[in-house]
Design a protein around this motif. Sequence first.
Motif, PDB file in Angstrom:
ATOM      1  N   VAL A 200       0.847  -1.192   0.000  1.00 31.90           N
ATOM      2  CA  VAL A 200       0.000   0.000   0.000  1.00 31.90           C
ATOM      3  C   VAL A 200       0.883   1.242   0.000  1.00 31.90           C
ATOM      4  N   GLY A 201       0.669   2.116  -0.972  1.00 31.65           N
ATOM      5  CA  GLY A 201       1.395   3.381  -1.035  1.00 31.65           C
ATOM      6  C   GLY A 201       0.521   4.523  -0.524  1.00 31.65           C
ATOM      7  N   VAL A 202       1.083   5.339   0.354  1.00 27.03           N
ATOM      8  CA  VAL A 202       0.375   6.507   0.906  1.00 27.03           C
ATOM      9  C   VAL A 202       0.793   7.743   0.112  1.00 27.03           C
ATOM     10  N   VAL A 203      -0.177   8.534  -0.315  1.00 30.87           N
ATOM     11  CA  VAL A 203       0.105   9.693  -1.183  1.00 30.87           C
ATOM     12  C   VAL A 203       0.429  10.958  -0.387  1.00 30.87           C
ATOM     13  N   ASP A 204      -0.525  11.439   0.402  1.00 28.03           N
ATOM     14  CA  ASP A 204      -0.342  12.717   1.095  1.00 28.03           C
ATOM     15  C   ASP A 204       0.756  12.611   2.160  1.00 28.03           C
ATOM     16  N   GLY A 205       1.632  13.615   2.180  1.00 29.17           N
ATOM     17  CA  GLY A 205       2.686  13.649   3.182  1.00 29.17           C
ATOM     18  C   GLY A 205       3.782  12.635   2.975  1.00 29.17           C
ATOM     19  N   SER A 206       3.807  12.012   1.785  1.00 27.89           N
ATOM     20  CA  SER A 206       4.782  10.961   1.500  1.00 27.89           C
ATOM     21  C   SER A 206       6.127  11.534   1.080  1.00 27.89           C
ATOM     22  N   ASN A 207       7.141  10.660   1.127  1.00 26.84           N
ATOM     23  CA  ASN A 207       8.433  11.025   0.565  1.00 26.84           C
ATOM     24  C   ASN A 207       8.289  11.373  -0.912  1.00 26.84           C
ATOM     25  N   LEU A 208       7.467  10.623  -1.639  1.00 28.99           N
ATOM     26  CA  LEU A 208       7.305  10.871  -3.072  1.00 28.99           C
ATOM     27  C   LEU A 208       6.687  12.243  -3.336  1.00 28.99           C
ATOM     28  N   MET A 209       5.832  12.712  -2.431  1.00 26.77           N
ATOM     29  CA  MET A 209       5.262  14.053  -2.591  1.00 26.77           C
ATOM     30  C   MET A 209       6.242  15.111  -2.095  1.00 26.77           C
ATOM     31  N   GLY A 210       6.805  14.869  -0.913  1.00 25.38           N
ATOM     32  CA  GLY A 210       7.914  15.693  -0.445  1.00 25.38           C
ATOM     33  C   GLY A 210       7.590  17.068   0.105  1.00 25.38           C
ATOM     34  N   LEU A 211       6.309  17.386   0.284  1.00 27.34           N
ATOM     35  CA  LEU A 211       5.945  18.708   0.801  1.00 27.34           C
ATOM     36  C   LEU A 211       5.505  18.626   2.253  1.00 27.34           C
ATOM     37  N   SER A 212       5.820  19.667   3.023  1.00 25.96           N
ATOM     38  CA  SER A 212       5.292  19.753   4.382  1.00 25.96           C
ATOM     39  C   SER A 212       3.785  19.970   4.292  1.00 25.96           C
ATOM     40  N   GLN A 213       3.093  19.793   5.417  1.00 21.64           N
ATOM     41  CA  GLN A 213       1.644  19.963   5.438  1.00 21.64           C
ATOM     42  C   GLN A 213       1.263  21.404   5.070  1.00 21.64           C
ATOM     43  N   ASP A 214       2.026  22.350   5.583  1.00 25.85           N
ATOM     44  CA  ASP A 214       1.756  23.765   5.278  1.00 25.85           C
ATOM     45  C   ASP A 214       1.960  24.064   3.796  1.00 25.85           C
ATOM     46  N   ALA A 215       3.048  23.517   3.230  1.00 24.02           N
ATOM     47  CA  ALA A 215       3.348  23.766   1.815  1.00 24.02           C
ATOM     48  C   ALA A 215       2.269  23.162   0.911  1.00 24.02           C
ATOM     49  N   PHE A 216       1.801  21.969   1.279  1.00 25.21           N
ATOM     50  CA  PHE A 216       0.753  21.323   0.481  1.00 25.21           C
ATOM     51  C   PHE A 216      -0.553  22.118   0.566  1.00 25.21           C
ATOM     52  N   ALA A 217      -0.840  22.646   1.763  1.00 25.01           N
ATOM     53  CA  ALA A 217      -2.088  23.392   1.979  1.00 25.01           C
ATOM     54  C   ALA A 217      -2.143  24.688   1.170  1.00 25.01           C
ATOM     55  N   THR A 218      -0.967  25.232   0.830  1.00 29.56           N
ATOM     56  CA  THR A 218      -0.949  26.491   0.064  1.00 29.56           C
ATOM     57  C   THR A 218      -1.243  26.281  -1.419  1.00 29.56           C
ATOM     58  N   LEU A 219      -1.205  25.028  -1.884  1.00 32.85           N
ATOM     59  CA  LEU A 219      -1.475  24.753  -3.297  1.00 32.85           C
ATOM     60  C   LEU A 219      -2.967  24.872  -3.591  1.00 32.85           C
ATOM     61  N   SER A 220      -3.277  25.202  -4.832  1.00 35.27           N
ATOM     62  CA  SER A 220      -4.682  25.238  -5.258  1.00 35.27           C
ATOM     63  C   SER A 220      -5.212  23.810  -5.363  1.00 35.27           C
ATOM     64  N   ASP A 221      -6.522  23.669  -5.440  1.00 38.40           N
ATOM     65  CA  ASP A 221      -7.134  22.342  -5.581  1.00 38.40           C
ATOM     66  C   ASP A 221      -6.611  21.622  -6.820  1.00 38.40           C
ATOM     67  N   VAL A 222      -6.455  22.378  -7.891  1.00 42.23           N
ATOM     68  CA  VAL A 222      -5.963  21.792  -9.155  1.00 42.23           C
ATOM     69  C   VAL A 222      -4.528  21.307  -8.987  1.00 42.23           C
ATOM     70  N   GLN A 223      -3.686  22.113  -8.328  1.00 44.79           N
ATOM     71  CA  GLN A 223      -2.286  21.726  -8.102  1.00 44.79           C
ATOM     72  C   GLN A 223      -2.197  20.503  -7.186  1.00 44.79           C
ATOM     73  N   GLN A 224      -3.032  20.493  -6.151  1.00 41.09           N
ATOM     74  CA  GLN A 224      -3.036  19.341  -5.235  1.00 41.09           C
ATOM     75  C   GLN A 224      -3.434  18.058  -5.973  1.00 41.09           C
TER      76      GLN A 224
END
Length: 264
Positions: A200-224
Amino acid sequence: MSIQAVIFDWAGTTIDYGSRAPIVAFQKAFSNVGIDITEAEIRQDMGLDKYTHIHKIINLPAVQNDWQARFQVLPSNDDCERIYHDFKSILLASIAEFGELKPGMTDVVTYLTEHNIAYGTTTGYDAEMLALVLPIAAKQGYRPTVNITSAQTNGIGRPAPAMLELASDQLEITDPTTVMKVGDSVNDILEGQNADAITVGVVDGSNLMGLSQDAFATLSDVQQAALRAKVAGQYESVGADYIIESMVELPALIDSINQPVTDH
């Protein structure tokens, strides 16, 4: 068939949203010898034990070129040792800052406990790093029964199956197909596959995504959405059995796998 045990990774999977602690420590340790490395260069081999990972980074052509330009020689094993010890001291000093459980983990622990499903970990951390992480996790209610490092498998880490097999043995699970490996890197998925476990691969907050929670939250819905699709694609490319957006989805996934098949 039903899931009898779940084996997690640590940073980026259960704690440390975005797997930030190792990245910061790798960059600082190399910067201390005058070599700049990118996150992408680090992340391509995440999931390995940290000493092997240092060797992988130091053997990258760009790093070799920079090293030779700076020191007029190629890096040696002694250089690897020095960087590793510096990396480790940096990580040990900062690891507590990155020990917060990822969203959904508290409910996952409750679910596994209520359903008598054993759980443990395999990790690229060493025993000293684990010794700092375990009490931080325990205070948040997360207490894996077994925690396997490559020191316990004669130095054999991911993507080989040795650590996962040892974790299963210690949990007294004899059928590998009833073990679920949950991770946030390609090496986690390969480790699970090599041990014949469900992956099972986890997407959000993963090494493959590489963004902190704050950095991910600043993205638009489309970017996320685009970033999530990219990460999911990387898991798909190596044949992960399942992909979940976050740990919030794990109990329902296990329920669906454990659901008895009925004839209609």
